[in-house]
Scaffold this motif. Structure first.
Motif, short mmCIF file in Angstrom:
data_model
loop_
_atom_site.label_atom_id
_atom_site.label_comp_id
_atom_site.label_asym_id
_atom_site.label_seq_id
_atom_site.Cartn_x
_atom_site.Cartn_y
_atom_site.Cartn_z
N LEU A 137 -5.10 74.09 101.27
CA LEU A 137 -3.93 73.34 100.82
C LEU A 137 -3.89 73.22 99.30
CD1 LEU A 137 -3.77 70.47 103.48
CD2 LEU A 137 -2.60 72.68 103.51
N ASP A 138 -5.06 73.00 98.71
CA ASP A 138 -5.12 72.91 97.25
C ASP A 138 -4.63 74.20 96.60
OD1 ASP A 138 -6.13 70.35 97.39
OD2 ASP A 138 -8.20 70.91 96.99
N GLU A 139 -5.12 75.34 97.09
CA GLU A 139 -4.71 76.62 96.51
C GLU A 139 -3.24 76.91 96.78
OE1 GLU A 139 -6.17 81.22 95.94
OE2 GLU A 139 -6.98 80.09 97.64
N GLU A 140 -2.80 76.55 97.96
CA GLU A 140 -1.39 76.79 98.30
C GLU A 140 -0.47 76.01 97.36
OE1 GLU A 140 -0.11 77.50 102.51
OE2 GLU A 140 0.80 75.53 102.20
N GLU A 141 -0.81 74.76 97.10
CA GLU A 141 0.02 73.95 96.22
C GLU A 141 -0.06 74.45 94.77
OE1 GLU A 141 -1.14 69.89 96.79
OE2 GLU A 141 -0.53 69.89 98.90
N ARG A 142 -1.22 74.91 94.38
CA ARG A 142 -1.42 75.38 93.01
C ARG A 142 -0.77 76.74 92.75
NH1 ARG A 142 -6.42 74.82 93.24
NH2 ARG A 142 -7.01 76.97 93.74
N SER A 143 -0.85 77.64 93.73
CA SER A 143 -0.47 79.03 93.48
C SER A 143 0.73 79.53 94.28
CB SER A 143 -1.67 79.95 93.77
OG SER A 143 -2.78 79.60 92.97
N VAL A 144 0.92 79.01 95.50
CA VAL A 144 2.00 79.52 96.35
C VAL A 144 3.31 78.78 96.12
CG1 VAL A 144 2.78 79.82 98.73
CG2 VAL A 144 0.43 80.38 98.11
N LEU A 145 3.25 77.46 96.02
CA LEU A 145 4.50 76.71 95.89
C LEU A 145 5.29 77.08 94.63
CD1 LEU A 145 3.76 73.12 97.25
CD2 LEU A 145 4.56 75.17 98.44
N PRO A 146 4.64 77.32 93.48
CA PRO A 146 5.42 77.78 92.32
C PRO A 146 6.13 79.11 92.57
CG PRO A 146 3.30 76.94 91.60
CD PRO A 146 3.23 77.03 93.10
N LEU A 147 5.49 80.02 93.30
CA LEU A 147 6.15 81.29 93.65
C LEU A 147 7.36 81.04 94.55
CD1 LEU A 147 3.15 83.68 94.46
CD2 LEU A 147 4.69 83.80 92.50
N ALA A 148 7.18 80.20 95.55
CA ALA A 148 8.29 79.89 96.46
C ALA A 148 9.45 79.25 95.71
CB ALA A 148 7.80 78.97 97.58
N ALA A 149 9.14 78.37 94.78
CA ALA A 149 10.19 77.70 94.01
C ALA A 149 11.01 78.69 93.20
CB ALA A 149 9.57 76.65 93.09
N ARG A 150 10.38 79.77 92.77
CA ARG A 150 11.09 80.77 91.96
C ARG A 150 11.80 81.83 92.80
NH1 ARG A 150 6.25 81.01 88.96
NH2 ARG A 150 5.85 83.14 89.70
N CYS A 151 11.23 82.17 93.96
CA CYS A 151 11.67 83.37 94.68
C CYS A 151 12.57 83.11 95.88
CB CYS A 151 10.45 84.16 95.16
SG CYS A 151 9.40 84.76 93.82
N LEU A 152 12.60 81.88 96.40
CA LEU A 152 13.37 81.59 97.60
C LEU A 152 14.62 80.79 97.27
CD1 LEU A 152 10.55 82.35 98.84
CD2 LEU A 152 11.02 80.67 100.62
N THR A 153 15.60 80.84 98.17
CA THR A 153 16.73 79.93 98.07
C THR A 153 16.37 78.63 98.79
OG1 THR A 153 17.77 80.61 100.16
CG2 THR A 153 18.29 81.91 98.18
N GLN A 154 17.13 77.57 98.49
CA GLN A 154 16.87 76.29 99.16
C GLN A 154 17.09 76.42 100.66
OE1 GLN A 154 15.92 73.57 96.87
NE2 GLN A 154 14.90 73.12 98.79
N GLU A 155 18.05 77.23 101.06
CA GLU A 155 18.32 77.42 102.50
C GLU A 155 17.15 78.13 103.18
OE1 GLU A 155 20.40 78.15 100.04
OE2 GLU A 155 21.82 76.48 100.35
N GLU A 156 16.60 79.14 102.53
CA GLU A 156 15.44 79.84 103.10
C GLU A 156 14.25 78.91 103.21
OE1 GLU A 156 16.33 84.38 101.50
OE2 GLU A 156 15.28 82.95 100.22
N TRP A 157 14.05 78.08 102.20
CA TRP A 157 12.93 77.13 102.23
C TRP A 157 13.12 76.14 103.38
CZ3 TRP A 157 8.21 76.83 100.61
CH2 TRP A 157 7.54 75.60 100.63
N ALA A 158 14.33 75.63 103.51
CA ALA A 158 14.60 74.66 104.59
C ALA A 158 14.35 75.28 105.95
CB ALA A 158 16.03 74.14 104.49
N SER A 159 14.65 76.56 106.11
CA SER A 159 14.48 77.21 107.42
C SER A 159 13.03 77.27 107.85
CB SER A 159 15.08 78.62 107.39
OG SER A 159 14.28 79.50 106.62
N ILE A 160 12.11 77.28 106.88
CA ILE A 160 10.69 77.33 107.22
C ILE A 160 10.26 76.03 107.89
CG2 ILE A 160 8.36 77.49 106.23
CD1 ILE A 160 9.66 79.26 104.00
#
Length: 223
Positions: A137-160
């Motif tokens: 979870l620590d790595e996901e928040e540090r490294s994955v969430l910034p990528l998701a914030a840049r690469c996904l739409t809000q609708e795509e994020w909500a669908s997850i």
């Protein structure tokens, strides 16, 4: 909330994942304590703790499954330099699922007899899962969430998130949601509720909130 940088488009809001992770951190820390506190032979109490353990494990599997099915493919497609990171995330999910596979039969053996030795076996496995999960979870928040914030739409994020919710039973939904809301700030609660249909929002604020209070009191305090 969305933010815009001087060098790029607006970032989507992915903070709800942090709130969900907070609940997993809390529950898997508490579970080992609950298991060790059950008196020898107390089958009624063992059943309550085992039920809660299974719910937490199911919630984690749903959470990871939604990421495996929906998040990783989008990131691999749109953020190619993250391929090594995503491979590591998938491997960490695999480690967690392997531990869950070991926990389930051990939990059933303990629930049937409430023997302290069996409870300790499950508690140790839960501790291993918590250690694996916290690092993930620590790595996901540090490294994955910034990528998701840049690469996904809000609708795509909500669908997850919606994909996991759709797989919950009507009985599980208020309890799972209550777990997530327990340590949320008022602003986080408003944001989490705001994305739900009005009837669901009202249900979770009233009956659902009362159901969770009763549930968590029974699990943690034995009442």
């Amino acid at each position: 909330m969305n933010t815009t940088t001087s060098s790029g488009p607006a970032l989507i809001d992915v903070h709800d994942m942090v709130v969900v992770h907070r609940a997993f951190r809390r529950e898997f820390r508490i579970l080992a304590e609950l298991l060790r506190a059950v008196p020898a032979g107390d089958l009624a109490r063992a059943a309550v703790v085992a039920e809660h353990a299974r719910l937490a494990l199911a919630g984690l599997s749903l959470h990871h499954g939604s990421e495996d099915d929906l998040l990783w493919p989008l990131l691999l497609e749109r953020a190619a330099p993250s391929a090594e990171l995503i491979g590591r995330m998938e491997a960490q999910h695999g480690e967690a699922e392997s531990l869950i596979t070991r926990i389930e039969p051990a939990l059933a053996r303990w629930e049937a007899e409430a023997r302290p030795a069996a409870g300790e076996e499950v508690a140790v496995l839960m501790g291993e899962l918590a250690t694996t999960l916290l690092a993930h979870l620590d790595e996901e928040e540090r490294s994955v969430l910034p990528l998701a914030a840049r690469c996904l739409t809000q609708e795509e994020w909500a669908s997850i998130g919606q994909a996991g919710v759709a797989k919950m039973t009507k009985a599980e939904l208020p309890i799972m949601f209550g777990m997530v809301m327990e340590d949320a700030t008022p602003e986080e609660r408003r944001a989490l509720l705001g994305g739900l249909p009005l009837p669901v929002r009202l249900l979770l604020r009233t009956w659902g909130a009362r159901a969770y209070r009763r549930y968590v009191s029974r699990v943690r305090d034995g009442r």
